[in-house]
Design an enzyme around this catalytic site. Structure first.
Site, short mmCIF file in Angstrom:
data_model
loop_
_atom_site.label_atom_id
_atom_site.label_comp_id
_atom_site.label_asym_id
_atom_site.label_seq_id
_atom_site.Cartn_x
_atom_site.Cartn_y
_atom_site.Cartn_z
N LYS A 23 -5.46 -17.18 2.03
CA LYS A 23 -4.26 -16.57 1.55
C LYS A 23 -3.67 -15.37 2.63
O LYS A 23 -2.66 -15.17 2.86
CB LYS A 23 -4.92 -15.87 0.27
CG LYS A 23 -3.95 -14.96 -0.55
CD LYS A 23 -4.21 -14.68 -1.86
CE LYS A 23 -5.18 -14.01 -2.22
NZ LYS A 23 -4.73 -12.39 -2.06
N SER A 24 -4.71 -14.69 3.24
CA SER A 24 -4.34 -13.78 4.28
C SER A 24 -3.67 -14.14 5.40
O SER A 24 -2.75 -13.56 5.80
CB SER A 24 -5.66 -12.94 4.69
OG SER A 24 -6.39 -12.37 3.68
N ARG A 28 0.55 -13.65 6.39
CA ARG A 28 0.92 -13.40 7.75
C ARG A 28 1.72 -14.19 8.38
O ARG A 28 2.55 -13.77 8.98
CB ARG A 28 -0.49 -12.76 8.49
CG ARG A 28 -1.35 -11.64 8.03
CD ARG A 28 -2.56 -11.71 8.66
NE ARG A 28 -3.30 -10.34 8.34
CZ ARG A 28 -3.85 -9.99 7.13
NH1 ARG A 28 -3.68 -10.76 6.00
NH2 ARG A 28 -4.31 -8.78 6.77
N GLY A 96 -1.01 -7.61 -3.29
CA GLY A 96 -1.39 -6.13 -2.68
C GLY A 96 -0.97 -6.43 -1.02
O GLY A 96 -0.50 -5.57 -0.29
N GLN A 171 -5.18 -4.17 5.15
CA GLN A 171 -3.84 -4.37 4.93
C GLN A 171 -3.25 -2.83 5.59
O GLN A 171 -2.35 -2.95 6.09
CB GLN A 171 -3.79 -3.97 3.41
CG GLN A 171 -4.11 -5.26 2.66
CD GLN A 171 -4.28 -5.20 1.29
OE1 GLN A 171 -4.01 -4.07 0.80
NE2 GLN A 171 -4.28 -6.59 0.46
N ASP A 320 -13.76 -9.22 -0.87
CA ASP A 320 -13.30 -10.08 -2.18
C ASP A 320 -14.54 -10.78 -2.60
O ASP A 320 -14.33 -11.39 -3.71
CB ASP A 320 -12.18 -10.99 -1.66
CG ASP A 320 -10.89 -10.22 -1.24
OD1 ASP A 320 -10.93 -9.07 -1.50
OD2 ASP A 320 -10.10 -10.44 -0.42
N ARG A 393 -9.96 -13.50 -9.10
CA ARG A 393 -11.15 -13.66 -8.77
C ARG A 393 -12.40 -13.50 -9.78
O ARG A 393 -13.37 -13.98 -10.07
CB ARG A 393 -11.44 -12.70 -7.48
CG ARG A 393 -10.66 -12.88 -6.45
CD ARG A 393 -11.35 -12.52 -4.91
NE ARG A 393 -10.27 -12.62 -4.11
CZ ARG A 393 -9.87 -13.69 -3.43
NH1 ARG A 393 -10.20 -14.80 -3.68
NH2 ARG A 393 -8.86 -13.75 -2.42
C1 S3P Z 1 -6.74 -8.22 2.59
C2 S3P Z 1 -7.66 -7.34 2.83
C3 S3P Z 1 -8.20 -6.67 1.97
C4 S3P Z 1 -8.58 -7.81 0.81
C5 S3P Z 1 -7.14 -8.47 0.14
C6 S3P Z 1 -6.75 -9.25 1.34
C7 S3P Z 1 -5.79 -8.75 3.68
O1 S3P Z 1 -7.84 -5.65 1.32
O2 S3P Z 1 -9.39 -7.33 -0.41
O3 S3P Z 1 -7.59 -9.49 -0.77
O4 S3P Z 1 -5.12 -9.90 3.60
O5 S3P Z 1 -5.58 -7.92 4.44
P1 S3P Z 1 -7.91 -4.23 1.92
O6 S3P Z 1 -7.33 -4.44 3.35
O7 S3P Z 1 -6.94 -3.38 1.24
O8 S3P Z 1 -9.41 -3.90 1.58
#
Ligand code: S3P
EC number: 2.5.1.19
Length: 434
Positions: A23-24, A28, A96, A171, A320, A393
């Site tokens: 997902k991350s 990006r 988020g 993030q 996570d 989750r």
């Molecule tokens: C993520 C960073 C994490 C994680 C989120 C995805 C990302 O959050 O909990 O599910 O893709 O950069 P934080 O960076 O706010 O801890």
């Protein structure tokens, strides 16, 4: 709301799976492709609610997304300094990462403004953590009650800063680094502890001058991103549910293919091994997906567990997966403690409260603390009913708890899993069928 029952799995879970794309890295790839001047081919993009919100958002600011099927996309971006004005608010849904990364780019566009909003969960997630550094760089942000979405961002000519992050957050780090690609002076982010580094890897692959010196990451100004293609590896956080299932349910043996084993994402596997869990696939990468993301095969089997302590510096590397650490703790001998994890309170749900209440209702001996939780292992879990609170989750945690429980678990709001893992129950069926 969908309620799904997950019965104990007396014969164990067996088989080989390819978990969904990360997902991350998917988020990006879409955001960076939108900034690129040339088309970017993305293979194995995650087709889930969160990452589809990101595609819609980049389309809204002018990128063209061609969906070729089978997870393949071609994204034609606007270039780094040419995002388009949006007609109406950018809807981030539940995502988020989208809400924190995209503003880093848009904040650097003088004379333009965008409004961001999302679902009820996103409206309780703080944006002051990105508003503070972006304001220091010269942007203006008006947020609800100073901290929450919906918020409006006014772009400006930004200046480079050195930003010492109050919380370890990939993030926030990513947001500031993205903004820093548009500042005349270099921009530096100082992390309190290492967090996932997909942004740094992908930007480096795109030719961006980005360097790390211990906990300091510095980015220099660029005029364009030279990203050609991205192959998204399997998501270590989705794989973690099957790792937990294999470890907890007697008779299990699960092989997971092409899982991203970037060390900033494998904290959970190190915790599992410390608890005595058997992860046979070594964490040495077997291959590299572009750009610069290692992958490996994980081979996980059932075995006894002992309690462990997860401290603050390990938290960002397993953030996570901490709900799963709580579940493993229920089955372990002795106490499992997670501390320094206040960040859990501002995830898709307040994951200290929802995990402690949820597992407590299933019979766990678990207690919330200010910055985490303490679980006393009882060797098993009764079962019962758990709500997802709209948190993907939590929904999948309830499912795995059911498989390992004595009486089964009903999960209210199982549809939330589609935020990151739409094929979760179908994949479970294949592991139960053998
Ligand atoms: C993520 C960073 C994490 C994680 C989120 C995805 C990302 O959050 O909990 O599910 O893709 O950069 P934080 O960076 O706010 O801890």
């Amino acid at each position: 709301m969908t309620t799904v029952r997950f019965d104990p799995a007396p014969a164990g879970l067996k088989g080989t799976l390819r978990v969904p794309p990360d997902k991350s890295i998917s988020h990006r790839s879409a955001i960076f492709a939108a900034m690129a001047p040339e088309p970017v081919r993305v293979r194995n993009y995650l087709d889930a609610a969160d990452t589809n919100s990101t595609l819609a958002a980049v389309e809204k600011v002018g990128a063209l997304v061609e969906r070729r099927g089978g997870g393949e996309l071609v994204i034609r971006g606007t270039g780094l300094r040419e995002p388009h004005p949006a007609d109406g608010p950018i809807d981030v849904g539940n995502a988020g990462t989208l809400m924190r990364l995209l503003p880093g780019w848009l904040a650097a566009q003088p004379g333009q403004r965008w409004t961001f909003d999302g679902d009820s969960s996103i409206r309780r997630r703080p944006v002051d953590r990105i508003a503070d550094p972006l304001r220091q760089m010269g942007a203006t942000i008006e947020a609800t009650n100073e901290r929450f979405p919906p918020f409006t961002l006014h772009g400006a000519e930004l200046r480079g800063i050195e930003y010492v992050m109050p919380v370890a957050s990939a993030q926030v780090k990513s947001c500031v680094l993205i903004a820093g690609m548009n500042t005349a002076e270099p921009t530096t982010v100082v992390e309190p502890a290492p967090s996932r580094d997909h942004t740094e890897r992908m930007l480096a692959a795109a030719g961006v001058p980005i360097t790390r010196d211990g906990v300091r990451v510095t980015v220099g100004r660029v005029d364009e991103l030279g990203l050609d293609h991205v192959d998204v590896p399997g998501d270590a956080s989705s794989a973690a549910f099957w790792v937990a299932a294999a470890v907890l349910v007697p008779g299990s043996r699960i092989v997971l293919e092409d899982v991203n084993v970037n060390w900033t994402r494998t904290g959970f596997l190190r915790i599992v091994e410390r608890m005595g869990g058997i992860v046979l696939g070594d964490l040495e990468p077997h291959g590299a997906f572009t750009p610069g993301e290692p992958v490996s095969e994980l081979d996980v089997a059932h075995g006894p567990l002992r309690g462990t302590t997860v401290d603050a510096e390990e938290v960002p590397l397993a953030i996570d997966e901490l709900p799963l650490v709580a579940l493993l703790g229920c089955f372990a001998e002795g106490e499992t403690v997670v501390r320094g994890a206040q960040e859990l309170k501002v995830k898709e749900s307040d994951r200290i409260a929802t995990v402690v209440d949820g597992l407590g209702a299933l019979g766990a001996d678990i207690e919330a603390t200010d910055d985490g939780f303490v679980v006393r292992g009882t060797g098993g879990l009764r079962g019962g009913r758990i709500g997802s609170h709209g948190d993907h989750r939590l929904a999948m945690l309830g499912a795995i708890a059911g498989l390992a429980s004595r009486e089964g678990v009903e999960v209210d709001g199982m549809e939330a899993a589609a935020v990151s893992y739409p094929g979760f129950t179908a994949d479970l069926a294949t592991l139960l069928a053998r």
